[in-house]
Enzyme design. Structure first.
Site, PDB file in Angstrom:
ATOM      1  CG  ASP A   1      10.627  16.458 -18.269  1.00 50.48           C
ATOM      2  OD1 ASP A   1      11.169  16.886 -17.307  1.00 50.48           O
ATOM      3  OD2 ASP A   1       9.384  16.602 -18.505  1.00 50.48           O
TER       4      ASP A   1
ATOM      5  CE1 TYR B   1      15.521  22.364 -12.514  1.00 48.37           C
ATOM      6  CE2 TYR B   1      14.277  21.776 -14.372  1.00 48.37           C
ATOM      7  CZ  TYR B   1      14.929  21.305 -13.124  1.00 48.37           C
ATOM      8  OH  TYR B   1      14.722  20.199 -12.570  1.00 48.37           O
TER       9      TYR B   1
HETATM   10  N1  LIG Z   1      10.725  17.946  -9.276  1.00 49.57           N
HETATM   11  C1  LIG Z   1      10.601  17.890 -10.538  1.00 49.57           C
HETATM   12  O1  LIG Z   1       9.657  17.721 -11.126  1.00 49.57           O
HETATM   13  C2  LIG Z   1      11.726  17.004 -11.285  1.00 49.57           C
HETATM   14  C3  LIG Z   1      11.725  16.840 -12.622  1.00 49.57           C
HETATM   15  C4  LIG Z   1      12.599  16.750 -13.319  1.00 49.57           C
HETATM   16  C5  LIG Z   1      13.971  16.421 -12.696  1.00 49.57           C
HETATM   17  N2  LIG Z   1      13.927  16.598 -11.330  1.00 49.57           N
HETATM   18  C6  LIG Z   1      15.398  16.648 -11.080  1.00 49.57           C
HETATM   19  O2  LIG Z   1      15.304  15.535  -9.921  1.00 49.57           O
HETATM   20  C7  LIG Z   1      16.251  15.887  -8.754  1.00 49.57           C
HETATM   21  C8  LIG Z   1      15.698  15.905  -7.462  1.00 49.57           C
HETATM   22  O3  LIG Z   1      14.528  16.823  -7.472  1.00 49.57           O
HETATM   23  P1  LIG Z   1      13.359  16.869  -6.322  1.00 49.57           P
HETATM   24  O4  LIG Z   1      12.132  16.739  -6.969  1.00 49.57           O
HETATM   25  O5  LIG Z   1      13.882  15.778  -5.177  1.00 49.57           O
HETATM   26  O6  LIG Z   1      13.830  18.383  -5.738  1.00 49.57           O
HETATM   27  P2  LIG Z   1      13.474  19.021  -4.441  1.00 49.57           P
HETATM   28  O7  LIG Z   1      12.561  18.382  -3.747  1.00 49.57           O
HETATM   29  O8  LIG Z   1      13.176  20.492  -4.715  1.00 49.57           O
HETATM   30  O9  LIG Z   1      14.740  18.845  -3.485  1.00 49.57           O
HETATM   31  C9  LIG Z   1      15.810  19.508  -3.986  1.00 49.57           C
HETATM   32  C10 LIG Z   1      16.829  19.552  -2.825  1.00 49.57           C
HETATM   33  O10 LIG Z   1      18.033  20.148  -3.204  1.00 49.57           O
HETATM   34  C11 LIG Z   1      18.392  21.016  -2.134  1.00 49.57           C
HETATM   35  N3  LIG Z   1      18.937  22.076  -2.524  1.00 49.57           N
HETATM   36  C12 LIG Z   1      18.692  23.260  -3.306  1.00 49.57           C
HETATM   37  N4  LIG Z   1      19.639  24.028  -3.311  1.00 49.57           N
HETATM   38  C13 LIG Z   1      20.612  23.561  -2.579  1.00 49.57           C
HETATM   39  C14 LIG Z   1      21.942  23.968  -2.208  1.00 49.57           C
HETATM   40  N5  LIG Z   1      22.437  25.277  -2.586  1.00 49.57           N
HETATM   41  N6  LIG Z   1      22.864  23.488  -1.433  1.00 49.57           N
HETATM   42  C15 LIG Z   1      22.297  22.220  -0.803  1.00 49.57           C
HETATM   43  N7  LIG Z   1      21.081  21.731  -1.047  1.00 49.57           N
HETATM   44  C16 LIG Z   1      20.308  22.568  -2.119  1.00 49.57           C
HETATM   45  C17 LIG Z   1      17.058  21.299  -1.345  1.00 49.57           C
HETATM   46  O11 LIG Z   1      17.673  21.663  -0.121  1.00 49.57           O
HETATM   47  P3  LIG Z   1      16.426  22.365   0.951  1.00 49.57           P
HETATM   48  O12 LIG Z   1      15.647  21.229   1.541  1.00 49.57           O
HETATM   49  O13 LIG Z   1      17.495  22.877   2.031  1.00 49.57           O
HETATM   50  O14 LIG Z   1      15.867  23.321   0.105  1.00 49.57           O
HETATM   51  C18 LIG Z   1      16.299  20.170  -1.609  1.00 49.57           C
HETATM   52  O15 LIG Z   1      16.380  19.069  -0.451  1.00 49.57           O
HETATM   53  C19 LIG Z   1      16.779  17.166  -9.257  1.00 49.57           C
HETATM   54  O16 LIG Z   1      18.251  17.130  -9.649  1.00 49.57           O
HETATM   55  C20 LIG Z   1      15.798  17.855 -10.184  1.00 49.57           C
HETATM   56  O17 LIG Z   1      16.439  18.677 -11.085  1.00 49.57           O
HETATM   57  C21 LIG Z   1      13.037  16.979 -10.753  1.00 49.57           C
END
Ligand SMILES: NC(=O)c1ccc[n+]([C@@H]2O[C@H](COP(=O)([O-])OP(=O)(O)OC[C@H]3O[C@@H](n4cnc5c(N)ncnc54)[C@H](OP(=O)(O)O)[C@@H]3O)[C@@H](O)[C@H]2O)c1
Length: 291
Positions: free
Chosen positions: A104, A127
């Site tokens: 969002d 971001y």
């Molecule tokens: N969290 C939110 O509030 C939110 C809101 C809107 C959209 N999103 C989107 O939803 C999706 C999933 O988000 P999430 O909440 O599951 O995020 P998350 O819990 O922060 O997980 C992100 C994952 O990406 C991995 N990662 C980060 N840098 C990396 C790299 N260089 N190489 C390989 N892996 C890497 C991290 O690995 P490590 O475990 O090794 O750190 C982590 O496991 C993302 O696309 C995010 O942008 C999230």
């Protein structure tokens, strides 16, 4: 075969238990996965894809530290944009489909009605810009894709607002939480279920495109915090219902600018895939029940 990146993240973890219903899954992450893959190493991505040859790539990995991204723009861009371009280019060449998550925070947030998929974007943060550029790169790649924009993601594990509030509510007398940012809190489980349903749907490739995938309804961070604390207190997870005072964004300075109103319409998801996401309150209840 389905290649799942970010399998240790909030969404990736929930996907890792659901995607096997659709076929064999290989989990890729920087550690603790079937294969090691750092999306910051752009050359390694193509090698991993050539070795695995997935028919579907589910990219749940992302650089998600919204404030830290302001000081790490190059890394955020590499992981959230250029790595996605590499995934898309490989998928286009090899007739694979890419599921990718966006946010969002691609919107400016000065609207008053839920955003539809085709409304103009105007990210306010590094971001948000990196995620918007990732979307554009995937569309331009020519690969079949689903870009799922989600918001305010949380789960019983990981780094998220719900766990932060529960910790703070147990430690402090009162909390102060921003009341002038409105969004759609969405559980990682809801998003994983939506993803799995979409992937199982007939005519998937014809419905390639961008979709909003969030819980229905909307609330401010302050309203969400109050609901979390009340629900946790009712379940005996907190000894008392710690009061939460409403504050303005200006009273809680953060490095990155965030949209004031980033409610997403899920009308397209309902119309094309027949998926009606649960309300944010139902998602919260389900998450608290898992704690
Ligand atoms: N969290 C939110 O509030 C939110 C809101 C809107 C959209 N999103 C989107 O939803 C999706 C999933 O988000 P999430 O909440 O599951 O995020 P998350 O819990 O922060 O997980 C992100 C994952 O990406 C991995 N990662 C980060 N840098 C990396 C790299 N260089 N190489 C390989 N892996 C890497 C991290 O690995 P490590 O475990 O090794 O750190 C982590 O496991 C993302 O696309 C995010 O942008 C999230």
């Amino acid at each position: 075969m389905i290649l799942l990146t970010g399998s240790n993240g909030q969404v990736g973890f929930e996907l890792a238990s659901r995607l096997p219903a659709l076929g064999s899954v290989v989990c890729a992450a920087r550690s603790d996965a079937d294969i090691a893959l750092d999306l910051g190493d752009l050359g390694a991505i193509e090698k991993a894809l050539d070795a695995q040859r997935p028919r579907i790539i589910v990219n749940a990995a992302a650089y998600t530290a919204v404030d830290a991204a302001e000081d790490n723009a190059e890394l955020a861009d590499r992981v959230n944009h250029r790595a996605v371009a590499v995934l898309g280019a490989w998928a286009a060449r090899n007739n694979a489909l890419v599921v990718h998550y966006s946010t969002d925070y691609v919107f400016a947030g000065n609207g008053e009605a839920p955003y539809c998929e085709d409304e103009p974007i105007a990210p306010q943060s590094v971001y948000g810009r990196s995620k918007a550029d990732g979307e554009t790169a995937l569309r331009a790649s020519g690969a079949a894709h689903l870009i799922l924009r989600t918001a305010w993601v949380y789960a019983p594990r990981g780094k998220n607002f719900l766990l932060t509030m529960l910790r703070a509510a147990a430690e402090r007398e009162r909390l102060r939480v921003v009341d002038d940012q409105i969004g759609c809190p969405t559980t990682a489980a809801t998003l994983a279920e939506i993803t799995t349903h979409m992937l199982a749907a007939p005519g998937l490739r014809e419905n390639s495109g961008t979709y909003h995938a969030v819980s229905t309804g909307s609330v401010s961070w302050c309203g969400f915090a109050r609901a979390i604390i009340q629900g946790a207190h009712q379940r005996g997870l907190l000894a008392r219902a710690t009061p939460v005072d409403a504050i303005a964004t200006g009273d809680y300075p953060a490095k990155a600018r965030r949209p004031a109103y980033s409610v997403l319409s899920t009308e397209k998801l309902q119309r094309v895939f027949g998926i009606v996401p649960p309300s944010w309150q139902a998602g919260l209840d389900a998450t608290l029940d898992r704690l």
